[in-house]
Design a protein around this motif. Structure first.
Motif, PDB file in Angstrom:
ATOM      1  N   TYR A  85      -3.706  -5.110  -1.771  1.00 16.88           N
ATOM      2  CA  TYR A  85      -5.042  -5.514  -2.179  1.00 16.88           C
ATOM      3  C   TYR A  85      -5.785  -6.153  -0.999  1.00 16.88           C
ATOM      4  O   TYR A  85      -5.182  -6.825  -0.152  1.00 16.88           O
ATOM      5  CB  TYR A  85      -4.975  -6.506  -3.343  1.00 16.88           C
ATOM      6  CG  TYR A  85      -4.422  -5.906  -4.611  1.00 16.88           C
ATOM      7  CD1 TYR A  85      -5.146  -4.929  -5.309  1.00 16.88           C
ATOM      8  CD2 TYR A  85      -3.191  -6.299  -5.113  1.00 16.88           C
ATOM      9  CE1 TYR A  85      -4.628  -4.364  -6.476  1.00 16.88           C
ATOM     10  CE2 TYR A  85      -2.668  -5.746  -6.275  1.00 16.88           C
ATOM     11  CZ  TYR A  85      -3.394  -4.781  -6.951  1.00 16.88           C
ATOM     12  OH  TYR A  85      -2.884  -4.222  -8.101  1.00 16.88           O
ATOM     13  N   LEU A 106      -3.837 -14.192  -6.743  1.00 18.82           N
ATOM     14  CA  LEU A 106      -4.196 -12.789  -6.952  1.00 18.82           C
ATOM     15  C   LEU A 106      -5.022 -12.716  -8.223  1.00 18.82           C
ATOM     16  O   LEU A 106      -4.713 -13.372  -9.225  1.00 18.82           O
ATOM     17  CB  LEU A 106      -2.938 -11.929  -7.110  1.00 18.82           C
ATOM     18  CG  LEU A 106      -3.162 -10.432  -7.350  1.00 18.82           C
ATOM     19  CD1 LEU A 106      -3.586  -9.754  -6.054  1.00 18.82           C
ATOM     20  CD2 LEU A 106      -1.889  -9.780  -7.904  1.00 18.82           C
ATOM     21  N   THR A 131      -9.536  -6.039  -7.589  1.00 16.19           N
ATOM     22  CA  THR A 131      -8.528  -7.080  -7.442  1.00 16.19           C
ATOM     23  C   THR A 131      -8.438  -7.504  -5.979  1.00 16.19           C
ATOM     24  O   THR A 131      -8.445  -6.661  -5.079  1.00 16.19           O
ATOM     25  CB  THR A 131      -7.157  -6.578  -7.916  1.00 16.19           C
ATOM     26  OG1 THR A 131      -7.249  -6.216  -9.301  1.00 16.19           O
ATOM     27  CG2 THR A 131      -6.082  -7.649  -7.764  1.00 16.19           C
ATOM     28  N   VAL A 132      -8.342  -8.805  -5.756  1.00 15.07           N
ATOM     29  CA  VAL A 132      -8.249  -9.332  -4.392  1.00 15.07           C
ATOM     30  C   VAL A 132      -7.168 -10.401  -4.327  1.00 15.07           C
ATOM     31  O   VAL A 132      -6.716 -10.910  -5.360  1.00 15.07           O
ATOM     32  CB  VAL A 132      -9.591  -9.937  -3.914  1.00 15.07           C
ATOM     33  CG1 VAL A 132     -10.663  -8.869  -3.791  1.00 15.07           C
ATOM     34  CG2 VAL A 132     -10.048 -11.063  -4.836  1.00 15.07           C
TER      35      VAL A 132
END
Length: 512
Positions: free
Chosen positions: A144, A162, A173-174
């Protein structure tokens, strides 16, 4: 934490020391041209030690020397800067392997995922962006991109997260490291897209990389990383790692050596909007003196020199002009370099120095309008130093005063950013030091030359001594520090400026 700046104590640590002339071919460049020049510089000398070689490299590059200082692995996904780490790894003996929970083992975390470049060499084994981290957290981060997390689905034991992105321009998503290491991550990614800019068109983007040499990153990700870089300045941990990585691999991270390259390449705030809730760059360059217009540029005699450069006047006393760092430079002996008045104030100051001929390492006092705001170290190797968070508005006059009467020191590439009200407000919001409580207490001599601090004044009543770096991290605590005398033994402090807190009194001292 590293982000807490100690208000009223304004000084800078020397940046990593690159060999003299290492960045010469980048001088005077900006934007894509500067990025290309840096790419060429850091590609030259790069020795690929192989994927397995990372384990060997980590024994020198990723050792904790600035937090617990206990020889364990320095893991950005488990380090707790102000508390006890949840677990520790011994170099060479806790390598993954398999893992099921945090604390099982450490492995090799590609800050730029290796899936984006198909695990190809030399990227797959480049130690500058591959960190020793906990296996479980590494696995959760997966491939990610990095960004600001809104709603977290996973939080590591040190607070890395996350989850869904709240960064402007990206809704996927990061992964978000703790504040202590946001700048570290940004500068590793800046290194990657600079070192491998000619290959970016053949890599997958991973929602983070660009497909061209410039700018090299997707706009949303660039905005996040620019904000993180400005929010979290270069730390002593990064400097040590950069130097060790250079010894191991033969090239450097230029954004640790010279953080100003970021703004010079990508601009002061990055295109588009900055990451929500994070500060923007404190200002643009107001003065950039390269000493190319100094008079009598080959004179070996010492005298007072005056000239005009960067739009203002300059005066150097007891100076000569025949020594160089990056082309021309001014060399000061028992004297100083002083600017004329410059409008728009001063935010941060950067300068390159080098001791010439014989002598010993020392420092310049940096004065703004006659008040000392920090010191600049010098030694036999050319080094670039930045003093951050000066933040003085209005007309300013800047002086560098040599603290030695005999050392001959060349000065080059002196520049400072304009005053920023945002930077000043951030400084006001930081920890305040009670200057009035200092009373008669005084560190002497200052700078200190050994691993012992002597304090003059009434010390018998003092219950606790604490030593902080300029980022606010506690380095050492001593209870009843003066029960056997008027000195405190210190532990392995590198050259730089520190804060000594004695109960409610605070003193600044320098380790040379």
């Amino acid at each position: 934490m590293k982000k807490i700046i100690l208000c009223t104590v304004i000084a800078g640590l020397a940046n990593a020391q690159a060999p003299a002339g290492y960045y010469n071919s980048a001088n005077g460049l900006t934007g894509a041209a500067l990025k290309t020049a840096l790419s060429s510089i850091i590609t030259s000398g790069h020795q690929d030690k192989g994927y397995g070689g990372l384990w060997t490299g980590y024994k020198t590059t990723d050792i904790d020397k600035h937090y617990e200082n206990d020889g364990s692995i320095m893991d950005i996904y488990s380090e707790k800067p102000t508390g006890t780490d949840p677990y520790k790894y011994t170099p060479g003996t806790n390598q993954c392997g398999t893992y099921s929970v945090e604390g099982n083992c450490y492995n090799r975390e590609h800050i730029v995922p290796q899936s984006l470049f198909s695990e190809a060499s030399p990227m797959v084994s480049d130690i500058h962006f591959i960190r020793a981290t906990d296996g479980k957290v590494n696995g959760m981060r997966s491939n990610y991109p990095f960004g600001k997390v809104g709603s977290a689905t996973f939080t590591s034991k040190n607070g890395s997260k996350l989850g869904s992105s709240s960064s402007s321009g990206y809704a996927g998503t990061v992964f978000e490291p703790i504040d202590e290491f946001k700048g570290d991550v940004a500068r590793m990614i800046f290194y990657f897209v600079t070192r491998y800019q000619s290959k970016l068109s053949g890599f997958s983007s991973g929602n983070m990389l660009g497909n061209s040499a410039f700018p090299g990153l997707q706009t949303w990700e660039l905005n996040v990383l620019m904000a993180w870089h400005n929010q979290d300045p270069v730390s002593a941990t990064e400097i040590s790692r950069n130097n060790a990585s250079y010894t191991f691999q033969g090239n450097r991270n230029p954004f640790i050596d010279n953080p100003n390259y970021v703004a010079q390449i990508w601009g002061n705030a990055g295109p588009g909007n900055p990451d929500p809730g994070t500060p923007t760059n404190p200002g643009t360059n107001c003065v950039n003196e390269t000493f190319e217009t100094i008079p009598s540029a080959s004179a070996s005699s010492y005298s007072t020199r005056t000239w005009t450069g960067s739009g203002i006047s300059w005066t150097a006393t007891d100076s000569r002009t025949d020594q160089t760092i990056n082309t021309k430079a001014i060399t000061v002996r028992d004297g100083s370099l002083t600017s004329g008045s410059s409008a728009n104030g001063i935010g941060s100051l950067t300068v390159t120095t080098q001791l010439k001929f014989s002598g010993s390492s020392g420092t310049f006092d940096v004065k703004v309008n006659g008040t000392t705001v920090g010191t600049i170290p010098y030694g036999t190797t050319a080094a670039t130093t930045t003093i951050n968070n000066i933040n003085i508005s209005g007309n300013v006059t800047v002086s560098l005063v040599n603290n030695s009467s005999s050392n001959r020191v060349a000065i080059d590439d002196l520049k400072w950013t304009c005053y920023s009200s945002a930077g000043k407000q951030a400084q006001k919001a930081s920890i305040s030091l009670d200057e009035n409580a200092v009373g008669e207490l005084k560190v002497y001599p200052n700078p200190i030359s050994g691993q012992e601090i002597f304090v003059k004044g009434e010390t018998s009543h003092i219950q606790k001594a604490e030593i902080f770096n300029l980022q606010g991290k506690t380095l050492q605590t001593v209870n009843s520090p003066f029960k056997n005398g008027n000195s405190i033994k210190i532990r392995n402090l590198e050259q730089g400026i520190y804060i000594l807190k004695l109960d409610q009194s605070t003193l600044k001292f320098i380790v040379k």
